[in-house]
Design a protein around this motif. Sequence first.
Motif, PDB file in Angstrom:
ATOM      1  N   LEU A   1      43.654  38.832  52.021  1.00  0.00           N
ATOM      2  CA  LEU A   1      43.180  38.185  50.808  1.00  0.00           C
ATOM      3  C   LEU A   1      42.563  36.831  51.149  1.00  0.00           C
ATOM      4  N   PRO A   2      41.632  36.366  50.313  1.00  0.00           N
ATOM      5  CA  PRO A   2      41.034  35.050  50.538  1.00  0.00           C
ATOM      6  C   PRO A   2      42.082  33.951  50.458  1.00  0.00           C
ATOM      7  N   GLU A   3      41.796  32.832  51.086  1.00  0.00           N
ATOM      8  CA  GLU A   3      42.706  31.699  51.035  1.00  0.00           C
ATOM      9  C   GLU A   3      42.922  31.264  49.589  1.00  0.00           C
ATOM     10  N   GLY A   4      44.174  31.005  49.244  1.00  0.00           N
ATOM     11  CA  GLY A   4      44.498  30.572  47.891  1.00  0.00           C
ATOM     12  C   GLY A   4      44.712  31.704  46.911  1.00  0.00           C
ATOM     13  N   VAL A   5      44.610  32.941  47.376  1.00  0.00           N
ATOM     14  CA  VAL A   5      44.826  34.113  46.519  1.00  0.00           C
ATOM     15  C   VAL A   5      46.035  34.880  47.042  1.00  0.00           C
ATOM     16  N   HIS A   6      46.922  35.293  46.147  1.00  0.00           N
ATOM     17  CA  HIS A   6      48.121  36.015  46.576  1.00  0.00           C
ATOM     18  C   HIS A   6      48.349  37.215  45.662  1.00  0.00           C
ATOM     19  N   PRO A   7      49.036  38.233  46.178  1.00  0.00           N
ATOM     20  CA  PRO A   7      49.314  39.413  45.359  1.00  0.00           C
ATOM     21  C   PRO A   7      50.497  39.182  44.436  1.00  0.00           C
ATOM     22  N   ALA A   8      50.480  39.858  43.305  1.00  0.00           N
ATOM     23  CA  ALA A   8      51.571  39.764  42.343  1.00  0.00           C
ATOM     24  C   ALA A   8      51.649  41.076  41.572  1.00  0.00           C
ATOM     25  N   ARG A   9      52.744  41.273  40.879  1.00  0.00           N
ATOM     26  CA  ARG A   9      52.900  42.392  39.959  1.00  0.00           C
ATOM     27  C   ARG A   9      53.340  41.805  38.628  1.00  0.00           C
ATOM     28  N   ARG A  10      52.501  41.952  37.608  1.00  0.00           N
ATOM     29  CA  ARG A  10      52.818  41.399  36.295  1.00  0.00           C
ATOM     30  C   ARG A  10      51.994  42.098  35.228  1.00  0.00           C
TER      31      ARG A  10
ATOM     32  N   VAL B   1      49.209  42.680  32.495  1.00  0.00           N
ATOM     33  CA  VAL B   1      47.855  42.150  32.360  1.00  0.00           C
ATOM     34  C   VAL B   1      47.188  42.858  31.173  1.00  0.00           C
ATOM     35  N   SER B   2      46.584  42.080  30.291  1.00  0.00           N
ATOM     36  CA  SER B   2      45.944  42.656  29.110  1.00  0.00           C
ATOM     37  C   SER B   2      44.609  43.308  29.476  1.00  0.00           C
ATOM     38  N   GLU B   3      44.060  44.058  28.529  1.00  0.00           N
ATOM     39  CA  GLU B   3      42.750  44.663  28.728  1.00  0.00           C
ATOM     40  C   GLU B   3      41.679  43.596  28.922  1.00  0.00           C
ATOM     41  N   ALA B   4      41.729  42.528  28.118  1.00  0.00           N
ATOM     42  CA  ALA B   4      40.716  41.474  28.200  1.00  0.00           C
ATOM     43  C   ALA B   4      40.772  40.756  29.549  1.00  0.00           C
ATOM     44  N   GLU B   5      41.991  40.421  30.012  1.00  0.00           N
ATOM     45  CA  GLU B   5      42.123  39.731  31.301  1.00  0.00           C
ATOM     46  C   GLU B   5      41.697  40.645  32.450  1.00  0.00           C
ATOM     47  N   THR B   6      42.035  41.915  32.335  1.00  0.00           N
ATOM     48  CA  THR B   6      41.633  42.885  33.351  1.00  0.00           C
ATOM     49  C   THR B   6      40.121  42.943  33.471  1.00  0.00           C
TER      50      THR B   6
ATOM     51  N   ALA C   1      38.582  39.689  35.048  1.00  0.00           N
ATOM     52  CA  ALA C   1      38.843  39.570  36.479  1.00  0.00           C
ATOM     53  C   ALA C   1      38.011  40.565  37.281  1.00  0.00           C
ATOM     54  N   ASN C   2      38.021  41.815  36.861  1.00  0.00           N
ATOM     55  CA  ASN C   2      37.357  42.844  37.651  1.00  0.00           C
ATOM     56  C   ASN C   2      35.839  42.755  37.568  1.00  0.00           C
ATOM     57  N   ARG C   3      35.317  42.284  36.456  1.00  0.00           N
ATOM     58  CA  ARG C   3      33.861  42.093  36.379  1.00  0.00           C
ATOM     59  C   ARG C   3      33.423  41.018  37.371  1.00  0.00           C
ATOM     60  N   ARG C   4      34.154  39.910  37.417  1.00  0.00           N
ATOM     61  CA  ARG C   4      33.826  38.847  38.381  1.00  0.00           C
ATOM     62  C   ARG C   4      33.990  39.341  39.810  1.00  0.00           C
ATOM     63  N   GLU C   5      35.083  40.042  40.062  1.00  0.00           N
ATOM     64  CA  GLU C   5      35.378  40.481  41.421  1.00  0.00           C
ATOM     65  C   GLU C   5      34.342  41.480  41.920  1.00  0.00           C
TER      66      GLU C   5
ATOM     67  N   ASP D   1      46.725  29.014  40.217  1.00  0.00           N
ATOM     68  CA  ASP D   1      46.903  28.647  38.814  1.00  0.00           C
ATOM     69  C   ASP D   1      47.207  29.854  37.934  1.00  0.00           C
ATOM     70  N   GLY D   2      47.347  31.040  38.538  1.00  0.00           N
ATOM     71  CA  GLY D   2      47.675  32.235  37.783  1.00  0.00           C
ATOM     72  C   GLY D   2      46.484  33.026  37.280  1.00  0.00           C
ATOM     73  N   THR D   3      45.256  32.549  37.543  1.00  0.00           N
ATOM     74  CA  THR D   3      44.057  33.272  37.112  1.00  0.00           C
ATOM     75  C   THR D   3      43.888  34.538  37.942  1.00  0.00           C
ATOM     76  N   ALA D   4      43.771  35.658  37.280  1.00  0.00           N
ATOM     77  CA  ALA D   4      43.624  36.934  37.977  1.00  0.00           C
ATOM     78  C   ALA D   4      42.232  37.055  38.575  1.00  0.00           C
TER      79      ALA D   4
END
Length: 274
Positions: free
Chosen positions: A4-13, A15-20, A23-27, A208-211
């Motif tokens: 993963l890029p620096e400053g990014v870490h994996p998590a399990r939590r 996630v709403s449809e809007a946040e998904t 995040a995925n459009r940007r990624e 900061d918790g941003t997906a």
Amino acid sequence: MTSLPEGVHPARRPVSEAETLRANRREWDAYADEYQATHGDFLGDVGFVWGPEGHQEADLGVLGDPADLVGCVALEIGSGAGQCSRWLRTQGAVAFGLDVSERQLQHSRRIDEATGTVVPSVLATASRLPFADACLDLVFSSFGALQFVADGDQLLAEVARVLRPGGRFAFSVTHPVRWSLPDDDGEAGFQVTSSYWDRTPYVEEHEDGTAQYVEHHRTLGDWVALLAGEGFALTALHEPQWPEGLDRIWGGWGPARGRLLPGTAIFVARLLPS
């Protein structure tokens, strides 16, 4: 092993449809160039590959008799650069693409021009399909949008809405057994590290918790229930084996585990008349 890029870490939590979607459009916009450069030759500009094992639709026959594709009106959700839809068009189908990533669709237009086989495509999400009711004969996805949608019920409802009665829905996803194993093609990849039944979304997030990236996990039974709930009858479930001689690593999955466990699940279903 995937890094993963620096400053990014994996998590399990949760996630709403809007946040998904955000995040995925940007990624996918950021990753599209690297993705096509890395996997473009493997996929082929005009090719229908169902998963990391490299099995082609022409060989597997997931969509049935090739004669049935002639004149078939099809939509690929999570179409990326449109390789699968482009292949369908060479078989006589009227295929369209849909993706959340504008950059992926720019690659699709690039390949349209290079090959002369054009896939009309739309920028949209699979949970809100911009198509009329009962206008399609086939909806399909090859490792596309399905894992990147939070609301499975809404996704299946939309697919059922746009399909004609008797229409086909075919899609491939990461086989659920892979969720229990880490993305590591070495010895660590054989260790079960999480529960098959843990549906908590996988998230790659900033401090900061941003997906940055989100993937939603469902069991085989979850997919069957979602299909049945929207009036689909499951007609086939393919778990293709890893082919001899393929040494490619994709997302931590390769020949070592691929010879022992399925990495891809391909569902085929028909929409029953209401």
